[in-house]
Design a protein around this motif. Structure first.
Motif, PDB file in Angstrom:
ATOM      1  N   LEU A  97      11.611   3.780 -11.474  1.00 21.39           N
ATOM      2  CA  LEU A  97      12.086   2.979 -10.347  1.00 21.39           C
ATOM      3  C   LEU A  97      10.910   2.455  -9.533  1.00 21.39           C
ATOM      4  O   LEU A  97      10.898   1.286  -9.114  1.00 21.39           O
ATOM      5  CB  LEU A  97      13.015   3.824  -9.470  1.00 21.39           C
ATOM      6  N   GLY A  98       9.906   3.304  -9.334  1.00 22.82           N
ATOM      7  CA  GLY A  98       8.728   2.881  -8.576  1.00 22.82           C
ATOM      8  C   GLY A  98       7.974   1.757  -9.246  1.00 22.82           C
ATOM      9  O   GLY A  98       7.394   0.898  -8.567  1.00 22.82           O
ATOM     10  N   SER A  99       7.975   1.721 -10.575  1.00 17.80           N
ATOM     11  CA  SER A  99       7.286   0.633 -11.273  1.00 17.80           C
ATOM     12  C   SER A  99       7.938  -0.710 -10.969  1.00 17.80           C
ATOM     13  O   SER A  99       7.249  -1.725 -10.774  1.00 17.80           O
ATOM     14  CB  SER A  99       7.285   0.892 -12.780  1.00 17.80           C
ATOM     15  N   ALA A 100       9.266  -0.728 -10.905  1.00 11.78           N
ATOM     16  CA  ALA A 100       9.965  -1.973 -10.563  1.00 11.78           C
ATOM     17  C   ALA A 100       9.686  -2.365  -9.116  1.00 11.78           C
ATOM     18  O   ALA A 100       9.456  -3.540  -8.807  1.00 11.78           O
ATOM     19  CB  ALA A 100      11.467  -1.801 -10.794  1.00 11.78           C
ATOM     20  N   LEU A 101       9.698  -1.376  -8.225  1.00 13.78           N
ATOM     21  CA  LEU A 101       9.408  -1.660  -6.815  1.00 13.78           C
ATOM     22  C   LEU A 101       7.972  -2.142  -6.636  1.00 13.78           C
ATOM     23  O   LEU A 101       7.698  -3.004  -5.791  1.00 13.78           O
ATOM     24  CB  LEU A 101       9.650  -0.411  -5.972  1.00 13.78           C
ATOM     25  N   LEU A 102       7.052  -1.611  -7.441  1.00 16.91           N
ATOM     26  CA  LEU A 102       5.657  -2.033  -7.346  1.00 16.91           C
ATOM     27  C   LEU A 102       5.503  -3.499  -7.752  1.00 16.91           C
ATOM     28  O   LEU A 102       4.785  -4.262  -7.097  1.00 16.91           O
ATOM     29  CB  LEU A 102       4.790  -1.142  -8.238  1.00 16.91           C
ATOM     30  N   VAL A 103       6.178  -3.899  -8.829  1.00 20.14           N
ATOM     31  CA  VAL A 103       6.119  -5.304  -9.253  1.00 20.14           C
ATOM     32  C   VAL A 103       6.663  -6.217  -8.158  1.00 20.14           C
ATOM     33  O   VAL A 103       6.061  -7.252  -7.827  1.00 20.14           O
ATOM     34  CB  VAL A 103       6.907  -5.497 -10.563  1.00 20.14           C
ATOM     35  N   SER A 104       7.798  -5.837  -7.576  1.00 19.43           N
ATOM     36  CA  SER A 104       8.406  -6.663  -6.532  1.00 19.43           C
ATOM     37  C   SER A 104       7.533  -6.708  -5.281  1.00 19.43           C
ATOM     38  O   SER A 104       7.303  -7.776  -4.702  1.00 19.43           O
ATOM     39  CB  SER A 104       9.799  -6.131  -6.193  1.00 19.43           C
ATOM     40  N   ALA A 105       7.028  -5.551  -4.841  1.00 20.60           N
ATOM     41  CA  ALA A 105       6.209  -5.503  -3.627  1.00 20.60           C
ATOM     42  C   ALA A 105       4.914  -6.282  -3.807  1.00 20.60           C
ATOM     43  O   ALA A 105       4.443  -6.951  -2.871  1.00 20.60           O
ATOM     44  CB  ALA A 105       5.910  -4.050  -3.257  1.00 20.60           C
ATOM     45  N   THR A 106       4.319  -6.216  -5.002  1.00 22.23           N
ATOM     46  CA  THR A 106       3.105  -6.986  -5.272  1.00 22.23           C
ATOM     47  C   THR A 106       3.383  -8.485  -5.191  1.00 22.23           C
ATOM     48  O   THR A 106       2.599  -9.253  -4.617  1.00 22.23           O
ATOM     49  CB  THR A 106       2.548  -6.640  -6.666  1.00 22.23           C
ATOM     50  N   THR A 107       4.508  -8.907  -5.736  1.00 20.03           N
ATOM     51  CA  THR A 107       4.871 -10.329  -5.697  1.00 20.03           C
ATOM     52  C   THR A 107       5.099 -10.791  -4.266  1.00 20.03           C
ATOM     53  O   THR A 107       4.619 -11.859  -3.863  1.00 20.03           O
ATOM     54  CB  THR A 107       6.133 -10.565  -6.532  1.00 20.03           C
ATOM     55  N   PHE A 108       5.828 -10.008  -3.480  1.00 21.40           N
ATOM     56  CA  PHE A 108       6.043 -10.357  -2.072  1.00 21.40           C
ATOM     57  C   PHE A 108       4.709 -10.477  -1.336  1.00 21.40           C
ATOM     58  O   PHE A 108       4.509 -11.412  -0.537  1.00 21.40           O
ATOM     59  CB  PHE A 108       6.912  -9.294  -1.392  1.00 21.40           C
ATOM     60  N   ALA A 109       3.788  -9.540  -1.569  1.00 19.24           N
ATOM     61  CA  ALA A 109       2.515  -9.534  -0.846  1.00 19.24           C
ATOM     62  C   ALA A 109       1.667 -10.747  -1.208  1.00 19.24           C
ATOM     63  O   ALA A 109       1.095 -11.413  -0.331  1.00 19.24           O
ATOM     64  CB  ALA A 109       1.762  -8.239  -1.143  1.00 19.24           C
ATOM     65  N   VAL A 110       1.572 -11.051  -2.498  1.00 22.87           N
ATOM     66  CA  VAL A 110       0.743 -12.185  -2.933  1.00 22.87           C
ATOM     67  C   VAL A 110       1.321 -13.503  -2.408  1.00 22.87           C
ATOM     68  O   VAL A 110       0.588 -14.362  -1.903  1.00 22.87           O
ATOM     69  CB  VAL A 110       0.637 -12.202  -4.462  1.00 22.87           C
ATOM     70  N   LEU A 111       2.642 -13.653  -2.491  1.00 16.11           N
ATOM     71  CA  LEU A 111       3.261 -14.891  -2.025  1.00 16.11           C
ATOM     72  C   LEU A 111       3.208 -15.032  -0.504  1.00 16.11           C
ATOM     73  O   LEU A 111       3.307 -16.154   0.016  1.00 16.11           O
ATOM     74  CB  LEU A 111       4.719 -14.966  -2.498  1.00 16.11           C
TER      75      LEU A 111
ATOM     76  N   LEU B 128       0.834  -1.204   0.000  1.00 21.90           N
ATOM     77  CA  LEU B 128       0.000   0.000   0.000  1.00 21.90           C
ATOM     78  C   LEU B 128       0.871   1.258   0.000  1.00 21.90           C
ATOM     79  O   LEU B 128       0.596   2.209  -0.750  1.00 21.90           O
ATOM     80  CB  LEU B 128      -0.928  -0.004   1.214  1.00 21.90           C
ATOM     81  N   ALA B 129       1.918   1.266   0.820  1.00 21.69           N
ATOM     82  CA  ALA B 129       2.809   2.429   0.878  1.00 21.69           C
ATOM     83  C   ALA B 129       3.504   2.660  -0.464  1.00 21.69           C
ATOM     84  O   ALA B 129       3.583   3.802  -0.952  1.00 21.69           O
ATOM     85  CB  ALA B 129       3.845   2.238   1.987  1.00 21.69           C
ATOM     86  N   VAL B 130       4.010   1.584  -1.081  1.00 18.59           N
ATOM     87  CA  VAL B 130       4.683   1.712  -2.375  1.00 18.59           C
ATOM     88  C   VAL B 130       3.709   2.213  -3.432  1.00 18.59           C
ATOM     89  O   VAL B 130       4.042   3.085  -4.254  1.00 18.59           O
ATOM     90  CB  VAL B 130       5.297   0.358  -2.797  1.00 18.59           C
ATOM     91  N   THR B 131       2.473   1.700  -3.419  1.00 21.11           N
ATOM     92  CA  THR B 131       1.476   2.098  -4.421  1.00 21.11           C
ATOM     93  C   THR B 131       1.107   3.564  -4.283  1.00 21.11           C
ATOM     94  O   THR B 131       1.027   4.297  -5.282  1.00 21.11           O
ATOM     95  CB  THR B 131       0.223   1.221  -4.286  1.00 21.11           C
ATOM     96  N   LEU B 132       0.864   4.015  -3.054  1.00 18.17           N
ATOM     97  CA  LEU B 132       0.494   5.415  -2.848  1.00 18.17           C
ATOM     98  C   LEU B 132       1.632   6.357  -3.232  1.00 18.17           C
ATOM     99  O   LEU B 132       1.398   7.415  -3.838  1.00 18.17           O
ATOM    100  CB  LEU B 132       0.091   5.636  -1.383  1.00 18.17           C
ATOM    101  N   LEU B 133       2.862   5.978  -2.891  1.00 18.40           N
ATOM    102  CA  LEU B 133       4.007   6.810  -3.266  1.00 18.40           C
ATOM    103  C   LEU B 133       4.172   6.852  -4.779  1.00 18.40           C
ATOM    104  O   LEU B 133       4.423   7.922  -5.367  1.00 18.40           O
ATOM    105  CB  LEU B 133       5.276   6.271  -2.605  1.00 18.40           C
ATOM    106  N   GLN B 134       4.021   5.714  -5.424  1.00 20.32           N
ATOM    107  CA  GLN B 134       4.133   5.665  -6.874  1.00 20.32           C
ATOM    108  C   GLN B 134       3.030   6.490  -7.534  1.00 20.32           C
ATOM    109  O   GLN B 134       3.271   7.204  -8.524  1.00 20.32           O
ATOM    110  CB  GLN B 134       4.077   4.201  -7.341  1.00 20.32           C
ATOM    111  N   GLY B 135       1.825   6.415  -6.998  1.00 24.20           N
ATOM    112  CA  GLY B 135       0.727   7.215  -7.540  1.00 24.20           C
ATOM    113  C   GLY B 135       0.969   8.704  -7.367  1.00 24.20           C
ATOM    114  O   GLY B 135       0.687   9.501  -8.272  1.00 24.20           O
ATOM    115  N   ALA B 136       1.496   9.091  -6.196  1.00 23.06           N
ATOM    116  CA  ALA B 136       1.788  10.511  -5.953  1.00 23.06           C
ATOM    117  C   ALA B 136       2.840  11.024  -6.934  1.00 23.06           C
ATOM    118  O   ALA B 136       2.721  12.139  -7.464  1.00 23.06           O
ATOM    119  CB  ALA B 136       2.255  10.703  -4.515  1.00 23.06           C
TER     120      ALA B 136
ATOM    121  N   LEU C  24      12.174   8.560 -11.147  1.00 27.40           N
ATOM    122  CA  LEU C  24      11.658   7.962  -9.913  1.00 27.40           C
ATOM    123  C   LEU C  24      10.430   7.099 -10.199  1.00 27.40           C
ATOM    124  O   LEU C  24      10.226   6.061  -9.557  1.00 27.40           O
ATOM    125  CB  LEU C  24      11.305   9.069  -8.911  1.00 27.40           C
ATOM    126  N   HIS C  25       9.604   7.517 -11.144  1.00 26.12           N
ATOM    127  CA  HIS C  25       8.413   6.744 -11.485  1.00 26.12           C
ATOM    128  C   HIS C  25       8.793   5.403 -12.115  1.00 26.12           C
ATOM    129  O   HIS C  25       8.149   4.379 -11.856  1.00 26.12           O
ATOM    130  CB  HIS C  25       7.542   7.551 -12.444  1.00 26.12           C
TER     131      HIS C  25
END
Length: 342
Positions: free
Chosen positions: A322-336, A294-302, A319-320
């Motif tokens: 970089l945020g796209s790569a972090l979003l993919v990784s954070a989503t994978t961590f959360a789902v797994l 959630l934090a990564v998504t909100l920061l990326q959206g901002a 930065l956007h």
């Protein structure tokens, strides 16, 4: 007078047993290499973005050499910074190749991992094969003069490699048993959690693809001489991209509510929650991973809205990316984190 007793012979000190390089490949070393690979996979997206944002995609006129007869940029009075930016990205690709090679060697040769599943060991080859493929795709990109389809595919493959590298980091921390859910709520909440992997796979892919099309249609498409690469309306694409992100946020909030309630509800077998148990630890980890997402998504959206309303300044666009790569990784961590393997 009795003769003195001869002293017992002193044996030379025994040398410590030597260990082979395979025996030094402990699970901890392998996990460190997997983390380093993930960091490099995310970093290469940033450096590749810098190449695009500075219009340095053709800084080296050919591939695999930078210039005909020269593998590195040639310094002369008329030289610009573009060849060095492009060559720097190629150099980082070489570093990533070494890390991926060491990781594959570690997973396939570590004594503690020889009994692991074949799927895990094949997964460890994905970063290595992916880097080799990316080097080839990057070369094709240069030879085709930054064709927008190839440039977009180049980024998409990088996103897939970030996903695969994240999965590998998680798999090295767990066993090979069949995955079991850490949360088993009933009713609508249970059906939603079972659908979460598919929902976020589709939404993440949509966000990434629309982001690629938006960038390729705008002023930072990678070529100073052409203001756009895709003949599409960047404003329309930016709005479609934003609406997809809002769908992602809605699904994320719904999942976070379900996970929070399930964790607060404790076990499903009517036993009292035990904060020290492996199951409750896994549940706490799952909740933490979804808050991080959630934090990564909100920061990326901002950052996305800020760059849109400020005329797409280069630092924010970088930065956007970089945020796209972090979003993919954070989503994978959360789902797994919603399942565990013994």
């Amino acid at each position: 007078m009795p003769s003195p007793t001869p002293a017992a012979p002193v044996s030379p000190p025994s040398s410590p047993p030597t260990t082979s390089w395979r025996e030094r490949l402990t699970p901890r070393v392998t996990r460190v290499l997997a983390t380093a690979n993930l960091v490099c996979q995310i970093g290469i997206i940033l450096t590749g973005g810098v190449v695009r944002l500075t219009g340095s995609g053709l800084g080296c006129s050919t591939w695999p050499q930078c210039e005909p007869g020269e593998f590195s940029p040639v310094l002369h009075p008329e030289a610009t910074y573009h060849p060095f930016v492009e060559f720097g990205n190629r150099t980082l690709t070489g570093v990533l190749l070494v890390v991926a090679l060491l990781l594959a060697a570690a997973v396939w040769n570590a004594p503690a991992l020889r009994t692991r599943s074949r799927s895990l060991r094949l997964l460890a080859l994905t970063p290595l094969l992916g880097v080799l493929a990316q080097a080839l795709i990057g070369g094709i990109t240069v030879l085709l003069h930054l064709h927008p389809g190839v440039v977009g595919f180049h980024f998409l493959v990088s996103a897939v490699l970030v996903w695969a590298s994240t999965v590998l980091v998680v798999r090295l921390r767990e066993g090979d048993d069949a995955p079991e859910p850490v949360l088993i709520p009933s009713g609508t909440s249970g059906r939603w959690l079972r659908a979460v992997p598919a929902v976020f796979a589709v939404l993440t892919l949509a966000v990434v693809v629309l982001g690629i099309l938006t960038t390729g249609s705008g002023p930072h498409s990678g070529d100073d001489e052409v203001g756009y690469r895709f003949a599409l309306d960047p404003v329309v694409l930016a709005k479609a991209h934003a609406w997809t992100v809002w769908l992602f946020v809605a699904a994320l909030v719904a999942t976070l509510v379900v996970v929070t309630r399930a964790v607060a509800g404790g076990r499903t077998d009517n036993a009292a929650p035990d904060p020290g148990s492996a199951l409750d630890t896994a549940r706490a980890r799952a909740l933490r991973q979804w808050w991080v997402l959630l934090a990564v998504t909100l920061l990326q959206g901002a950052i996305g809205y800020a760059q849109y309303f400020t005329g797409l300044p280069v630092p924010l666009v970088a930065l956007h990316l970089l945020g796209s790569a972090l979003l993919v990784s954070a989503t994978t961590f959360a789902v797994l984190a919603l399942r565990v393997r013994s």
